[in-house]
Design an enzyme around this catalytic site. Structure first.
Site, PDB file in Angstrom:
ATOM      1  N   CYS A  32      -2.245 -17.131 -17.368  1.00 16.16           N
ATOM      2  CA  CYS A  32      -2.251 -15.808 -16.723  1.00 16.16           C
ATOM      3  C   CYS A  32      -1.111 -14.921 -17.240  1.00 16.16           C
ATOM      4  O   CYS A  32       0.012 -15.377 -17.441  1.00 16.16           O
ATOM      5  CB  CYS A  32      -2.134 -15.972 -15.205  1.00 16.16           C
ATOM      6  SG  CYS A  32      -2.240 -14.407 -14.318  1.00 16.16           S
ATOM      7  N   CYS A  82       4.330 -14.225 -11.663  1.00 16.10           N
ATOM      8  CA  CYS A  82       4.625 -14.614 -10.278  1.00 16.10           C
ATOM      9  C   CYS A  82       5.479 -15.900 -10.307  1.00 16.10           C
ATOM     10  O   CYS A  82       5.018 -16.929 -10.812  1.00 16.10           O
ATOM     11  CB  CYS A  82       3.337 -14.836  -9.493  1.00 16.10           C
ATOM     12  SG  CYS A  82       2.152 -13.482  -9.709  1.00 16.10           S
ATOM     13  N   CYS A  85       4.222 -19.549  -9.609  1.00 20.91           N
ATOM     14  CA  CYS A  85       2.873 -19.961 -10.015  1.00 20.91           C
ATOM     15  C   CYS A  85       2.809 -20.861 -11.243  1.00 20.91           C
ATOM     16  O   CYS A  85       3.370 -20.556 -12.302  1.00 20.91           O
ATOM     17  CB  CYS A  85       2.012 -18.719 -10.232  1.00 20.91           C
ATOM     18  SG  CYS A  85       0.288 -19.148 -10.522  1.00 20.91           S
ATOM     19  N   CYS A 105     -14.255 -20.506  -1.812  1.00 23.89           N
ATOM     20  CA  CYS A 105     -13.338 -19.505  -2.346  1.00 23.89           C
ATOM     21  C   CYS A 105     -13.063 -19.786  -3.821  1.00 23.89           C
ATOM     22  O   CYS A 105     -12.561 -20.863  -4.159  1.00 23.89           O
ATOM     23  CB  CYS A 105     -12.050 -19.529  -1.524  1.00 23.89           C
ATOM     24  SG  CYS A 105     -10.857 -18.312  -2.079  1.00 23.89           S
ATOM     25  N   CYS A 155     -15.902 -16.188  -1.056  1.00 16.97           N
ATOM     26  CA  CYS A 155     -14.615 -15.519  -1.171  1.00 16.97           C
ATOM     27  C   CYS A 155     -14.197 -15.602  -2.633  1.00 16.97           C
ATOM     28  O   CYS A 155     -14.500 -16.587  -3.305  1.00 16.97           O
ATOM     29  CB  CYS A 155     -13.587 -16.215  -0.282  1.00 16.97           C
ATOM     30  SG  CYS A 155     -11.919 -15.537  -0.462  1.00 16.97           S
ATOM     31  N   CYS A 178      -8.840 -10.628   2.923  1.00 17.38           N
ATOM     32  CA  CYS A 178      -8.025 -11.822   3.142  1.00 17.38           C
ATOM     33  C   CYS A 178      -6.699 -11.566   2.436  1.00 17.38           C
ATOM     34  O   CYS A 178      -6.665 -11.470   1.209  1.00 17.38           O
ATOM     35  CB  CYS A 178      -8.728 -13.053   2.566  1.00 17.38           C
ATOM     36  SG  CYS A 178      -7.701 -14.545   2.591  1.00 17.38           S
ATOM     37  N   ARG A 222      -4.719 -18.636   8.391  1.00 21.23           N
ATOM     38  CA  ARG A 222      -5.010 -19.869   7.651  1.00 21.23           C
ATOM     39  C   ARG A 222      -3.738 -20.594   7.251  1.00 21.23           C
ATOM     40  O   ARG A 222      -2.867 -20.034   6.587  1.00 21.23           O
ATOM     41  CB  ARG A 222      -5.851 -19.572   6.394  1.00 21.23           C
ATOM     42  CG  ARG A 222      -6.224 -20.842   5.632  1.00 21.23           C
ATOM     43  CD  ARG A 222      -7.287 -20.619   4.559  1.00 21.23           C
ATOM     44  NE  ARG A 222      -8.443 -19.986   5.119  1.00 21.23           N
ATOM     45  CZ  ARG A 222      -8.853 -18.767   4.810  1.00 21.23           C
ATOM     46  NH1 ARG A 222      -8.226 -18.071   3.912  1.00 21.23           N
ATOM     47  NH2 ARG A 222      -9.912 -18.253   5.393  1.00 21.23           N
TER      48      ARG A 222
END
Ligand code: SAM
Ligand code: DTB
Ligand code: SF4
Length: 342
Positions: free
Chosen positions: A77, A81, A84, A121, A152, A212, A284
């Site tokens: 990616c 972040c 991550c 998801c 999702c 979400c 969640r």
């Protein structure tokens, strides 16, 4: 200073019921950060009691919703972040792979359904989806919906057109997290802004897809930052239908790989404050459950969490096995939403 610390649960509930923005321009937001911080500062027992009381006004406290995750495109990616495993900026053990085939996704969704999950998801390690990917992505949504499951996706940033394309395909929820307070955000991520995230959430909301959005705690932030995150989420108009609270899973090779573990009771407080400020949302209990024992998870449910990620893996890190989760739910007499008898 006026705090909520000595206010009765009834008064707290009245505050939580406040649905209209206030009239004074200085206090237009539903929740001021100081008010949310005052909730965090409540004596633990009072906080849990209030959260559970509010929870019972809107939900069956013995029922839980299960979502299963699948990483449909892993690693490599472009974003940075700091938590991550999938960022190309860091040297982690995750290997990059291409977007999955539709058949593989369908198989995984079928398996999740047979284990009792009601929502599937699908996550991709993208800054945002590319035009060339949209056809396969929308086909995945249609295939999973055809199995009778809620869908999702979490694919990074979306523009308005992409959001409406996903809505047309039948997407039920889109996950995009604010991650932390605006003031702490720059210490964690530099390649996209807080406003970028708010814009994506706006496009998702505008397209009519359920929102979400949640965040991560345990990244070295202060309690005030945690309150700042919850205030941002609670002040969205309307607030998200689903709020994942992740406890950082430290990943070797990432800047946050050696973070100090958050006091578990502080994690429970975060759940409780999310429940009080967003009474009708699904809270969640997300990443970090693998490290939690059953008693701590039960405390999170008592504080108002009523959904979990269910299945042996999250995206790239382990999650409790389905067997362990089913045993836990059975010990707590909890029913699974969407399962027969629930
Ligand atoms: N790439 C997309 C994005 O960032 O929007 C979707 C996937 S991303 C992995 C989804 C969310 O998972 C992140 O926003 C973050 O809140 C959470 N997450 C990622 N890595 C984590 C970790 N190591 N521990 C806890 N939560 C994590
Ligand atoms: C969310 O808030 N948590 C999930 C989901 N949304 C996509 C992801 C958790 C990822 C944990 C780290 C990993 O497995 O890579
Ligand atoms: Fe990429 Fe999402 Fe990981 Fe950020 S959290 S590096 S956007 S996969």
């Amino acid at each position: 200073m006026t705090t909520i610390a000595n206010v009765s649960p009834e008064a707290l509930r009245a505050t939580a019921r406040r649905t209209e923005p206030r009239t004074s321009p200085q206090t237009a937001a539903r929740w001021q950060v100081a008010e949310v911080e005052a909730l965090f500062d409540l004596p633990f027992m009072d906080l849990i009691h209030s959260a559970q009381s509010i929870h019972r006004e809107h939900f069956d406290p013995n029922q839980i919703q299960l979502s299963t995750l699948l990483s449909i495109k892993t690693g490599g990616c472009a974003e940075d972040c700091g938590y991550c495993s999938q960022s190309a900026h860091f040297d982690t053990e995750v290997k990059a792979s291409k977007l999955m085939a539709i058949d593989e996704v369908r198989e995984a969704a079928l398996a999740a359904r047979s284990q009792g999950a009601s929502r599937f998801c699908m996550g991709a390690a993208w800054r945002s989806p590319k035009e060339r990917d949209m056809e396969r992505i929308t086909e995945m949504v249609r295939e999973v919906k055809a199995l009778g499951m809620e869908t999702c996706m979490t694919l990074g940033m979306l523009d308005a057109d992409q959001a409406s394309t996903l809505k047309d395909a039948g997407l039920d929820y889109y996950n995009h997290n604010l991650d932390t307070a605006p003031e702490y955000y720059g210490s964690v991520i530099t390649t996209r802004t807080y406003q970028d995230r708010l814009d994506t959430l706006g496009h998702v909301r505008q397209a009519g897809i359920n929102v979400c959005a949640g965040g991560i705690v345990g990244m070295g932030e202060t309690r005030s930052h945690r309150a700042g995150l919850i205030a941002e989420l609670a002040n969205l108009e309307p607030y998200p239908e689903s709020v994942p609270i992740n406890n950082l899973v430290p990943v070797a090779g990432t800047p946050l790989g050696n973070s100090e573990r958050l006091d578990p009771f502080e994690f429970v407080r975060t759940i409780a404050v999310a429940r009080i400020t967003m009474p009708k949302t699904r809270v969640r209990l997300s990443a970090g459950r693998e490290e939690m024992d059953d008693a701590l998870q039960a405390l999170c449910f008592l504080a108002g969490a009523n959904s979990i990620f269910y299945g042996d893996r999250l995206l790239t890190t382990p999650n409790p096995t389905s067997q362990r989760d089913l045993r836990l739910l059975e010990r707590l007499d909890m029913r699974i939403e969407g399962a027969s008898g629930a």
